[in-house]
Scaffold this motif. Structure first.
Motif, PDB file in Angstrom:
ATOM      1  N   HIS A  57      28.303  23.167 -31.201  1.00  0.00           N
ATOM      2  CA  HIS A  57      28.260  24.302 -31.922  1.00  0.00           C
ATOM      3  C   HIS A  57      29.147  25.307 -31.503  1.00  0.00           C
ATOM      4  CE1 HIS A  57      25.132  27.399 -33.593  1.00  0.00           C
ATOM      5  NE2 HIS A  57      26.045  28.197 -32.894  1.00  0.00           N
ATOM      6  N   GLU A  58      29.324  25.554 -30.409  1.00  0.00           N
ATOM      7  CA  GLU A  58      30.355  26.380 -29.942  1.00  0.00           C
ATOM      8  C   GLU A  58      31.825  26.323 -30.295  1.00  0.00           C
ATOM      9  OE1 GLU A  58      29.389  29.599 -29.238  1.00  0.00           O
ATOM     10  OE2 GLU A  58      27.154  29.172 -28.873  1.00  0.00           O
ATOM     11  N   HIS A 108      32.584  27.304 -33.879  1.00  0.00           N
ATOM     12  CA  HIS A 108      32.877  28.558 -33.905  1.00  0.00           C
ATOM     13  C   HIS A 108      34.379  28.925 -33.613  1.00  0.00           C
ATOM     14  CE1 HIS A 108      28.719  30.160 -34.906  1.00  0.00           C
ATOM     15  NE2 HIS A 108      28.352  29.890 -33.711  1.00  0.00           N
ATOM     16  N   ASN A 165      19.503  30.171 -34.800  1.00  0.00           N
ATOM     17  CA  ASN A 165      20.882  30.834 -34.777  1.00  0.00           C
ATOM     18  C   ASN A 165      21.061  31.669 -36.192  1.00  0.00           C
ATOM     19  OD1 ASN A 165      22.689  30.757 -32.284  1.00  0.00           O
ATOM     20  ND2 ASN A 165      22.128  28.786 -32.472  1.00  0.00           N
ATOM     21  N   ASP A 189      23.874  34.183 -34.876  1.00  0.00           N
ATOM     22  CA  ASP A 189      25.144  33.734 -35.908  1.00  0.00           C
ATOM     23  C   ASP A 189      24.472  34.640 -37.374  1.00  0.00           C
ATOM     24  OD1 ASP A 189      26.474  32.474 -34.188  1.00  0.00           O
ATOM     25  OD2 ASP A 189      25.392  30.658 -34.671  1.00  0.00           O
TER      26      ASP A 189
HETATM   27 ZN   LIG Z   1      26.439  30.313 -32.955  1.00  0.00          ZN
END
Ligand SMILES: [Zn+2]
Length: 371
Positions: A67-68, A71, A156, A164
């Protein structure tokens, strides 16, 4: 103190694990091995429960990492720098060095994280369908990971900054109003509202005897302070935008001898002359700089024994800037290097000194006056 370890490097980004991560890793493995799997799937051996529990935890944190990474890759593609990704007790955080420059950029960067989690959830869901009937433990693990990733994606997307969803909200308001500061304020307030709600829900759970409510209180508290910090950061950046070193510096600084005692500096210069920053000289040579902050950091009982030289920032450690240097860059370097003052150099001569307190006062004045 916080400690973190570098466990690897992916796409040129350092992956760090904070010490608090180990706590949550053990806790997750334990809850899964001793509670969740035995209740849902009776009849496995203790060893198998633990194996699957630990494997599931590893996959959860790999999911957070992916997930990170999503980004981070989106940020890098748009020309931003990513310092590192750190996994800690509440998940992960990608350190992106600057605030996004356009609303659309922020929208894309924020959305890819939850979308990736939904994608992972879907993959694990398909895996669970395939594994159904083949192996109970693997099926159990895949369906749990599908659920966790979808929850992660939904959580999130809550529209409170700095989550987010809050960044998405900020990007939309920013696009509509053209005002990043106002957009951040609204998104941050919404974030604080959600954080508060989580803490209240946690409190109610605790009152009803469920200790897991403490967890919600903790998450709420963390989100609240992150929302406040996020807004402050943007506000500072906005105030200092376009401000140059020459607008921030003190021009009429005094010089003091290097062997002057701290006590004399306080009595004769700081209190009498109301000055805050001094160039430290030996004969005509600049040895360093001493600021009010340096005096404050020195215990009072040492004031008569220590000299200015003992507490100053020596010349070798000073960072010099030009009069045209950017205010934001200066503040970031002061914070990153943990120094309090920076001399402004023009044609090899010191024309002024900037203290961190000068910058903070500048920011305070501007935000109080609303200009
Ligand atoms: Zn995130």
């Amino acid at each position: 103190m916080r400690h973190s370890w570098r466990i690897g490097r992916i796409f040129g980004i350092d992956i760090n694990v904070d010490s608090s991560w180990f706590l949550i890793f053990v806790l997750f493995s334990w809850v899964l091995a001793a509670n969740y799997y035995p209740q849902g799937y009776p009849g496995w051996s203790t060893g198998l429960y633990w194996l699957i529990g630990i494997l599931t935890s590893l996959f959860i944190f790999s999911s957070v990492l992916i997930h990170e990474l999503a980004h981070s890759i989106a940020a890098i593609k748009q020309g931003e720098k990513v310092r590192n990704i750190t996994l800690f007790i509440l998940g992960g955080v990608a350190q992106i060095t600057e605030e996004p420059k356009r609303p659309l950029q922020e929208l894309v960067m924020s959305l890819v994280g939850p979308l990736t989690s939904f994608g992972l959830g879907f993959v694990f869901f398909i895996l669970a369908l395939i594994l159904r009937g083949i192996g109970d433990p693997l099926y159990a693990m895949a369906s749990y990971l599908a659920l966790i990733n979808i929850i992660l994606g939904i959580f999130n997307l809550l529209p409170g900054f700095p989550m987010d969803g809050g960044r998405v909200l900020r990007a939309i308001i920013w696009q509509v109003t053209g005002n990043l500061r106002q957009a951040t304020r609204i998104a941050s307030k919404t974030g604080q509202g959600f954080a508060f709600l989580l803490m209240v829900l946690g409190g109610i759970q605790v009152l009803r005897g469920y200790l897991s409510g403490l967890w919600l209180i903790f998450i709420g508290w963390f989100l609240h302070s992150a929302a406040v910090r996020g807004y402050r950061r943007v506000m500072v950046e906005a105030v200092l935008k376009g401000v140059k070193a020459e607008n921030l510096m003190t021009k009429d600084y005094q010089s003091v001898r290097h062997d002057l005692s701290v006590q004399k500096l306080v009595d004769d210069f700081i209190l009498k002359k109301k000055e805050r920053v001094f160039l430290v000289l030996e004969e005509d040579e600049v040895r360093g700089i001493v600021c009010l902050e340096d005096v404050k950091a020195t215990p009072r009982e040492k004031w008569s024994d220590e000299t200015v030289e003992d507490i100053m920032t020596p010349r070798e450690e000073l960072m010099f800037v030009s009069p045209e240097a950017d205010g934001n860059t200066i503040l970031n370097s002061l914070t990153a290097k943990d120094i309090h003052q920076v001399p402004v150099l023009k044609d090899g001569k010191i024309t002024g000194i900037i203290c961190r307190s000068d910058i903070l006062r500048f920011i305070q004045l501007h935000s109080e006056l609303g200009v």
